[in-house]
Design an enzyme around this catalytic site. Structure first.
Site, PDB file in Angstrom:
ATOM      1  N   HIS A   1       0.845  -1.204   0.000  1.00 30.13           N
ATOM      2  CA  HIS A   1       0.000   0.000   0.000  1.00 30.13           C
ATOM      3  C   HIS A   1       0.881   1.255   0.000  1.00 30.13           C
ATOM      4  O   HIS A   1       0.580   2.230  -0.694  1.00 30.13           O
ATOM      5  CB  HIS A   1      -0.868   0.052   1.262  1.00 30.13           C
ATOM      6  CG  HIS A   1      -1.816  -1.088   1.424  1.00 30.13           C
ATOM      7  ND1 HIS A   1      -1.648  -2.066   2.374  1.00 30.13           N
ATOM      8  CD2 HIS A   1      -2.945  -1.407   0.745  1.00 30.13           C
ATOM      9  CE1 HIS A   1      -2.643  -2.921   2.296  1.00 30.13           C
ATOM     10  NE2 HIS A   1      -3.443  -2.561   1.309  1.00 30.13           N
TER      11      HIS A   1
ATOM     12  N   ASP B   1      -3.695  -7.868  -7.332  1.00 31.80           N
ATOM     13  CA  ASP B   1      -5.096  -8.238  -7.540  1.00 31.80           C
ATOM     14  C   ASP B   1      -5.424  -7.977  -9.008  1.00 31.80           C
ATOM     15  O   ASP B   1      -6.159  -7.052  -9.358  1.00 31.80           O
ATOM     16  CB  ASP B   1      -5.990  -7.418  -6.611  1.00 31.80           C
ATOM     17  CG  ASP B   1      -5.765  -7.810  -5.157  1.00 31.80           C
ATOM     18  OD1 ASP B   1      -5.804  -9.013  -4.863  1.00 31.80           O
ATOM     19  OD2 ASP B   1      -5.511  -6.922  -4.337  1.00 31.80           O
TER      20      ASP B   1
ATOM     21  N   SER C   1      -2.112  -8.355   3.226  1.00 32.41           N
ATOM     22  CA  SER C   1      -2.569  -8.177   4.623  1.00 32.41           C
ATOM     23  C   SER C   1      -2.871  -9.529   5.254  1.00 32.41           C
ATOM     24  O   SER C   1      -2.900  -9.672   6.469  1.00 32.41           O
ATOM     25  CB  SER C   1      -3.834  -7.322   4.669  1.00 32.41           C
ATOM     26  OG  SER C   1      -3.588  -6.095   4.045  1.00 32.41           O
TER      27      SER C   1
END
Ligand code: PAF
Length: 272
Positions: free
Chosen positions: A34, A146, A182
């Site tokens: 991130h 993703d 995560s």
């Protein structure tokens, strides 16, 4: 950095901004992956908005919505250090009302990730569209990890004529190759070690292709051979539109793998 909890606050601020806005949507538990998106947004825009919202509509019944890691205080510090201008942290009741206009993701949302998680991408697109509506970004940053999500968001922006640039960002890995997620915190130390076979298999596939092997079945078999000790959910070789392909085409291929470690699914991919 200002922390905003309501749509009105953010929309009022947004009305006063006439320069470039970079937006990084997240579900929190921020890690270096991130941070790399936020840093990129910071260098490319005058204003940076990050959202942290664990979106219930993208979790299927029985998935880890309640257990999903929440680290609000640490996340606020990270955003502060990354010089984020506005951190949007809404409640579920702020984002959703009793009855909703629903988003139906296209058919390619029901293969690969969508096969294991049917309906997941409807929820992703629904929340991303809401967040785009609230933040009205110039540029929005998404990780290539993703890959299917990224592809569907690109399609949504195209199909709905949204005036937003989607910026795909490189996968960030631990030094030993494990792609950051995560959900990595769910792994035991033994599983963490075994998980390295995932990136190892992708590196080997990349090396094979670099030597000239473009037959997708041969490349796939190499990956399967290396990942054999793991519980493999799928290995897929697709083009950028997510059609399965027989022949690898340079600059138009993504190799995706998913392995399961008890309840934890780890995704990884390389873009050829
Ligand atoms: O990739 C994620 O973290 C989420 O799917 C997103 C894009 C923030 C939507 O909830």
């Amino acid at each position: 950095m200002q922390i905003l909890r309501t749509i009105e606050e953010l929309q009022n601020i947004r009305k006063t901004i006439s320069t470039n806005v970079g937006f990084v949507p997240t579900m929190g538990a921020l890690h270096d992956g991130h941070i790399s998106l936020i840093k990129k947004a910071r260098t490319e825009n005058e204003i940076v908005i990050v959202s942290i919202f664990v979106n219930p509509t993208q979790f299927l019944p029985g998935e880890d919505l309640d257990a999903y890691p929440r680290k609000d205080e640490a996340d606020k510090k990270i955003c502060e250090l990354c010089k984020v201008d506005y951190l949007f942290m809404p409640e579920i009741s702020t984002m959703y009302s009793k009855e909703e206009v629903l988003i139906k993701a296209p058919n390619k949302s029901y293969i690969l990730e969508g096969l294991a998680r049917p309906g997941h991408f409807d929820g992703v697109l629904q929340v991303v569209l809401k967040l785009f509506g609230i933040t009205q970004p110039t540029n929005a940053y998404f990780g290539k990890k993703d890959a299917q999500q990224l592809s569907l968001i690109l399609q949504m922006v195209k199909n709905l004529f949204l005036p937003i640039n989607i910026i795909p960002c490189e996968i960030v890995r631990e030094k030993d190759g494990l792609a950051l997620s995560s959900r990595n915190i769910y792994l035991s130390s033994e599983q963490r070690k075994d998980a390295l076979l995932i990136s190892k298999s992708l590196y080997s596939a990349g090396a094979l292709i670099a030597k000239g092997e473009l037959n997708a079945t041969i490349v796939k078999n190499k990956i399967l051979e290396i990942m054999r000790p793991l519980e493999i959910e799928y290995v897929a070789i697709v083009d950028r539109e997510f059609n399965e392909i027989d022949t690898i085409e340079l600059k138009n291929t993504i190799i995706l793998v998913v392995a399961r470690f008890e309840k934890t699914r780890l995704l990884d991919n390389i873009w050829i």
